[in-house]
Write a protein that holds these residues in place. Structure first.
Motif, PDB file in Angstrom:
ATOM      1  N   ASN A 445       1.308  -1.188   0.120  1.00 55.22           N
ATOM      2  CA  ASN A 445       0.113   0.174  -0.661  1.00 55.22           C
ATOM      3  C   ASN A 445       0.818   1.120  -0.094  1.00 55.22           C
ATOM      4  O   ASN A 445       0.368   2.541  -0.791  1.00 55.22           O
ATOM      5  CB  ASN A 445      -0.945  -0.354   1.626  1.00 55.22           C
ATOM      6  N   GLU A 446       2.348   1.418   0.462  1.00 53.92           N
ATOM      7  CA  GLU A 446       2.773   2.487   1.162  1.00 53.92           C
ATOM      8  C   GLU A 446       3.503   2.902  -0.804  1.00 53.92           C
ATOM      9  O   GLU A 446       4.179   3.684  -0.801  1.00 53.92           O
ATOM     10  CB  GLU A 446       3.875   1.966   1.977  1.00 53.92           C
ATOM     11  N   ILE A 447       4.336   1.820  -1.356  1.00 54.71           N
ATOM     12  CA  ILE A 447       4.239   2.352  -2.443  1.00 54.71           C
ATOM     13  C   ILE A 447       4.261   2.632  -3.587  1.00 54.71           C
ATOM     14  O   ILE A 447       4.060   3.983  -3.845  1.00 54.71           O
ATOM     15  CB  ILE A 447       4.109   0.732  -3.832  1.00 54.71           C
ATOM     16  N   GLY A 448       2.607   3.328  -3.901  1.00 56.29           N
ATOM     17  CA  GLY A 448       1.924   3.782  -4.183  1.00 56.29           C
ATOM     18  C   GLY A 448       1.238   3.673  -5.793  1.00 56.29           C
ATOM     19  O   GLY A 448       0.948   2.377  -6.151  1.00 56.29           O
ATOM     20  N   HIS A 449       0.328   4.753  -6.636  1.00 53.28           N
ATOM     21  CA  HIS A 449       0.373   4.011  -7.674  1.00 53.28           C
ATOM     22  C   HIS A 449       1.003   3.624  -8.879  1.00 53.28           C
ATOM     23  O   HIS A 449       1.690   3.747  -8.900  1.00 53.28           O
ATOM     24  CB  HIS A 449      -0.999   5.928  -8.193  1.00 53.28           C
ATOM     25  N   VAL A 450       0.037   3.501  -9.772  1.00 58.57           N
ATOM     26  CA  VAL A 450       0.731   2.808 -10.912  1.00 58.57           C
ATOM     27  C   VAL A 450      -0.402   3.076 -12.058  1.00 58.57           C
ATOM     28  O   VAL A 450      -1.260   3.969 -11.599  1.00 58.57           O
ATOM     29  CB  VAL A 450       0.725   0.560 -10.548  1.00 58.57           C
ATOM     30  N   PRO A 451       0.244   2.835 -13.444  1.00 62.85           N
ATOM     31  CA  PRO A 451      -1.114   3.736 -14.120  1.00 62.85           C
ATOM     32  C   PRO A 451      -1.896   2.581 -14.566  1.00 62.85           C
ATOM     33  O   PRO A 451      -2.713   2.311 -14.346  1.00 62.85           O
ATOM     34  CB  PRO A 451       0.263   3.136 -15.589  1.00 62.85           C
ATOM     35  N   MET A 452      -2.755   3.378 -14.866  1.00 61.23           N
ATOM     36  CA  MET A 452      -4.396   2.691 -14.997  1.00 61.23           C
ATOM     37  C   MET A 452      -4.131   1.645 -15.348  1.00 61.23           C
ATOM     38  O   MET A 452      -5.605   1.098 -14.734  1.00 61.23           O
ATOM     39  CB  MET A 452      -4.785   4.393 -15.077  1.00 61.23           C
ATOM     40  N   LYS A 453      -3.816   1.430 -16.894  1.00 61.19           N
ATOM     41  CA  LYS A 453      -4.433   0.649 -17.778  1.00 61.19           C
ATOM     42  C   LYS A 453      -3.659  -0.559 -16.842  1.00 61.19           C
ATOM     43  O   LYS A 453      -3.940  -1.893 -17.067  1.00 61.19           O
ATOM     44  CB  LYS A 453      -3.976   0.584 -19.002  1.00 61.19           C
ATOM     45  N   GLU A 454      -2.513  -0.799 -15.585  1.00 60.91           N
ATOM     46  CA  GLU A 454      -2.338  -2.216 -15.100  1.00 60.91           C
ATOM     47  C   GLU A 454      -2.405  -2.080 -13.817  1.00 60.91           C
ATOM     48  O   GLU A 454      -2.941  -2.914 -13.333  1.00 60.91           O
ATOM     49  CB  GLU A 454      -0.215  -1.876 -15.481  1.00 60.91           C
ATOM     50  N   LYS A 455      -3.574  -1.125 -13.431  1.00 61.81           N
ATOM     51  CA  LYS A 455      -4.172  -1.082 -11.678  1.00 61.81           C
ATOM     52  C   LYS A 455      -4.651  -2.380 -11.675  1.00 61.81           C
ATOM     53  O   LYS A 455      -4.394  -2.984 -10.506  1.00 61.81           O
ATOM     54  CB  LYS A 455      -5.105   0.431 -11.795  1.00 61.81           C
ATOM     55  N   ASP A 456      -5.387  -2.873 -12.508  1.00 63.03           N
ATOM     56  CA  ASP A 456      -6.453  -4.237 -11.896  1.00 63.03           C
ATOM     57  C   ASP A 456      -5.567  -5.191 -11.732  1.00 63.03           C
ATOM     58  O   ASP A 456      -5.943  -6.079 -11.492  1.00 63.03           O
ATOM     59  CB  ASP A 456      -7.447  -3.883 -12.819  1.00 63.03           C
ATOM     60  N   SER A 457      -4.830  -5.423 -13.178  1.00 60.39           N
ATOM     61  CA  SER A 457      -4.403  -6.577 -13.057  1.00 60.39           C
ATOM     62  C   SER A 457      -2.960  -6.655 -11.896  1.00 60.39           C
ATOM     63  O   SER A 457      -2.629  -7.995 -11.389  1.00 60.39           O
ATOM     64  CB  SER A 457      -3.380  -6.428 -14.554  1.00 60.39           C
ATOM     65  N   VAL A 458      -2.639  -5.458 -11.524  1.00 60.48           N
ATOM     66  CA  VAL A 458      -1.776  -6.048 -10.450  1.00 60.48           C
ATOM     67  C   VAL A 458      -2.403  -5.658  -9.786  1.00 60.48           C
ATOM     68  O   VAL A 458      -1.579  -6.854  -8.571  1.00 60.48           O
ATOM     69  CB  VAL A 458      -0.464  -4.728 -10.699  1.00 60.48           C
ATOM     70  N   TYR A 459      -2.955  -5.399  -9.360  1.00 56.75           N
ATOM     71  CA  TYR A 459      -3.648  -5.896  -8.190  1.00 56.75           C
ATOM     72  C   TYR A 459      -4.609  -7.461  -7.414  1.00 56.75           C
ATOM     73  O   TYR A 459      -4.352  -7.475  -6.612  1.00 56.75           O
ATOM     74  CB  TYR A 459      -5.046  -4.442  -7.692  1.00 56.75           C
ATOM     75  N   ASN A 460      -5.207  -7.809  -8.458  1.00 53.92           N
ATOM     76  CA  ASN A 460      -5.599  -8.867  -8.808  1.00 53.92           C
ATOM     77  C   ASN A 460      -4.431  -9.759  -8.637  1.00 53.92           C
ATOM     78  O   ASN A 460      -4.709 -11.112  -7.396  1.00 53.92           O
ATOM     79  CB  ASN A 460      -5.978  -8.949  -9.918  1.00 53.92           C
ATOM     80  N   ALA A 461      -3.150  -9.643  -9.179  1.00 52.47           N
ATOM     81  CA  ALA A 461      -1.488 -10.311  -8.668  1.00 52.47           C
ATOM     82  C   ALA A 461      -1.623 -10.538  -7.213  1.00 52.47           C
ATOM     83  O   ALA A 461      -1.589 -11.827  -6.807  1.00 52.47           O
ATOM     84  CB  ALA A 461      -0.915 -10.411  -9.568  1.00 52.47           C
ATOM     85  N   TYR A 462      -1.640  -9.605  -7.428  1.00 54.00           N
ATOM     86  CA  TYR A 462      -1.096  -9.520  -5.358  1.00 54.00           C
ATOM     87  C   TYR A 462      -2.240  -9.400  -4.482  1.00 54.00           C
ATOM     88  O   TYR A 462      -1.808 -10.649  -3.150  1.00 54.00           O
ATOM     89  CB  TYR A 462      -0.921  -8.069  -5.092  1.00 54.00           C
TER      90      TYR A 462
END
Length: 564
Positions: A445-462
């Motif tokens: 959570n402390e890392i911060g935001h990622v590009p909009m088009k990648e947010k869902d895929s990286v969140y689901n992987a986490y």
């Protein structure tokens, strides 16, 4: 039809320039009028005889002005028609004399000219002049053409070169005439009558210009040729007969459409731009319908056209009156829109992106709600307004494009953390394992935001990697419930839509608490109905157990609310 009506009809007809074209209609009117006059005279004579028998004096017959005017008008028309007929007859007689002179000249050439070249030159001159001569009297037309055609045949038979090459040329001419007949057959494919008339005339000229054919083939060829020609002219005649009927039908349709349009214009009550646009489209459809009806009798069609056009003019006059009034409103809207443009210019250089974006979006909504500023102002104002908006949003886009580079770095860090989470071995001690997993959640959570088009895929992987470890822990009862809810919270906080998801989670918990409270209230109400008995005590204990279970569940849900 009365005398006055007949007189008016006569006036209408004789006003036309072509007296010959309306001769039959005028004659019919004259006959009808004379019949009326004869009947009036007959009735007058009877009245005079009755008066004489009674010894009474009959009043003097008044001057009939309608009769006198009709006679004068008809006499003038008859003189004009006769003059035209005489002129036409003189012209046709002159044309007949010219054609007879040409026939005589060709006859002399056939009988006396021995020089083939001179004979052919004379024939060419005669034939070229023949084609330029206009109509001859109808009763002479077929005879003169027949004499000329026969003389042409005689001419070609008497030319020395045709005698020497007779067999060859005769058969060639037969072939050409057969081709003409075939081409006349092919005329059935032509749809336009004007083209058909021109083609049949051309083919007739071609037929006459072709020389003689073998005697044994001539009668058959000639019979077939005229049969085909007559069939073509029958089709032409039928077309013009049908055309006259079509013109009459078209006139009826135009009258009906003119009445329909007049009614449409009379009931127009449009009071908005859209209403006028819709009405205009409807009127244009009526105008298109008028165009598609086709031609009608010229004079009557012109009168109906004047009525139709007057209705259209009345419509556009009403529309103009409305839009003249609307221009004042357009000016007021334009002034308000100019104020919005000035406001955009004031804030377009702000770097408070969120606040300014909301302001501009609100100004755009306000712009839309103001409505149209009219043709004179709208496009110019809109270009300036849009350019000012674009200036802000382009600056905003450039800023966030630079920020995206930072987001890509965050993406790499989160992917590395996910790989680390997947590869780590969780210790057997539950508390130690939960602490490690919560530390991963905190770091993620402390890392911060990622590009909009990648947010869902990286969140689901986490989320998938984290849940895999939680599922391996042997948690039970309240401990499992609390740990899994905490893991759920940690996962939600990592979601780009965390605020929205937490709000939904709170709403769901409050909804469950309210349902449990309603159940408890229902159970408590039911307790009052149980009488004291052995069976009732058992039911009471069961209900009290359900009440206690629901209260415990409420406390658990309140704990989750505190965690949220």
């Amino acid at each position: 039809m009365e005398k006055a009506e007949l007189l008016e009809s006569l006036k209408t007809l004789v006003a036309q320039e072509d007296a010959l074209a309306i001769s039959r209609e005028v004659n019919d009117l004259h006959i009808h009028f004379e019949d009326l006059m004869l009947e009036e005279d007959r009735l007058r004579q009877i009245a005079e005889m009755d008066a004489a028998e009674k010894g009474e004096a009959l009043e003097e017959r008044p001057i009939d002005s309608i009769r006198e005017e009709f006679k004068v008008l008809y006499s003038e028309f008859r003189d004009r028609k006769n003059a035209l007929q005489r002129s036409k007859k003189e012209t046709e007689e002159a044309n007949l004399r010219r054609k007879k002179m040409l026939i005589e000249r060709l006859k002399q050439t056939v009988e006396n000219e021995e020089n083939i070249g001179a004979a052919m030159q004379t024939y060419k001159e005669i034939h070229d002049e023949w084609k330029t001569i206009g109509d001859v009297p109808r009763e002479k037309r077929q005879d003169i053409q027949s004499d000329y055609s026969k003389l042409l045949e005689t001419f070609f038979y008497h030319i020395k070169i045709y005698r020497e090459l007779r067999d060859h040329d005769f058969h060639r001419n037969q072939q050409l005439k057969e081709e003409i007949i075939q081409r006349i057959d092919d005329l059935s494919k032509i749809e336009k009558i004007k083209d058909l008339e021109a083609s049949i005339r051309s083919l007739q000229n071609d037929w006459d210009e072709i020389g003689p054919v073998p005697n044994e083939a001539w009668e058959t060829l000639k019979s077939t040729y005229w049969e085909k020609v007559k069939a073509v002219f029958v089709r032409i005649h039928e077309f013009y007969e049908g055309k006259r009927s079509e013109l009459a039908e078209n006139l009826i349709k135009k009258k009906e459409l003119a009445q329909k349009t007049a009614g449409f214009v009379a009931q127009i009550q449009a009071d908005t731009n859209k209403a006028w646009d819709d009405a205009t489209k409807e009127l244009i459809l009526l105008q298109e319908e008028w165009k598609n009806i086709g031609f009608a009798n010229r004079k009557e069609s012109e009168e109906i056209w004047k009525e139709f056009r007057a209705s259209c003019d009345a419509f556009f006059a009403k529309k103009k009156e409305f839009f003249d009034e609307s221009r004042k409103e357009f000016s007021e809207v334009a002034a308000k829109k100019q104020k919005l443009i000035d406001r955009i210019h004031e804030i377009k250089e702000s770097t408070d992106w969120k606040r300014t974006t909301d302001q501009i979006l609100n100004l755009q909504k306000e712009w839309k709600n103001l409505g149209n500023a009219g043709h004179r102002f709208e496009q110019k104002l809109w270009k300036e307004f849009r350019a000012a908006c674009d200036e802000f949003f382009n600056a905003k886009q450039a800023f966030f494009n630079e920020k995206d580079q930072e987001l890509i770095g965050n993406l790499d860090l989160k992917k590395a953390l996910i790989d680390e989470l997947k590869s780590i071995d969780i210790p057997a001690d539950k508390n130690e394992a939960l602490a490690i997993l919560r530390d991963f959640a905190k770091r993620f959570n402390e890392i911060g935001h990622v590009p909009m088009k990648e947010k869902d895929s990286v969140y689901n992987a986490y989320k998938q990697a984290l849940n895999a470890h939680y599922n391996k822990l042997k948690l039970e009862g309240e401990e499992k419930d609390k740990a899994m809810f905490q893991a759920r919270l940690d996962t939600i906080k990592a979601n780009p839509n965390a605020e929205k998801l937490i709000g939904k989670e709170k709403h769901d918990i409050h909804d469950k608490i309210n349902k449990l409270k309603a159940e408890i209230l229902q159970y408590e109400n039911n307790l009052g109905f149980f009488a004291k008995s052995k069976g009732a005590d058992a039911l009471r204990k069961e209900v009290e157990s359900k009440i206690n279970h629901a209260k415990n569940k409420i406390e658990e849900l309140k704990t989750k609310l505190k965690m949220l």
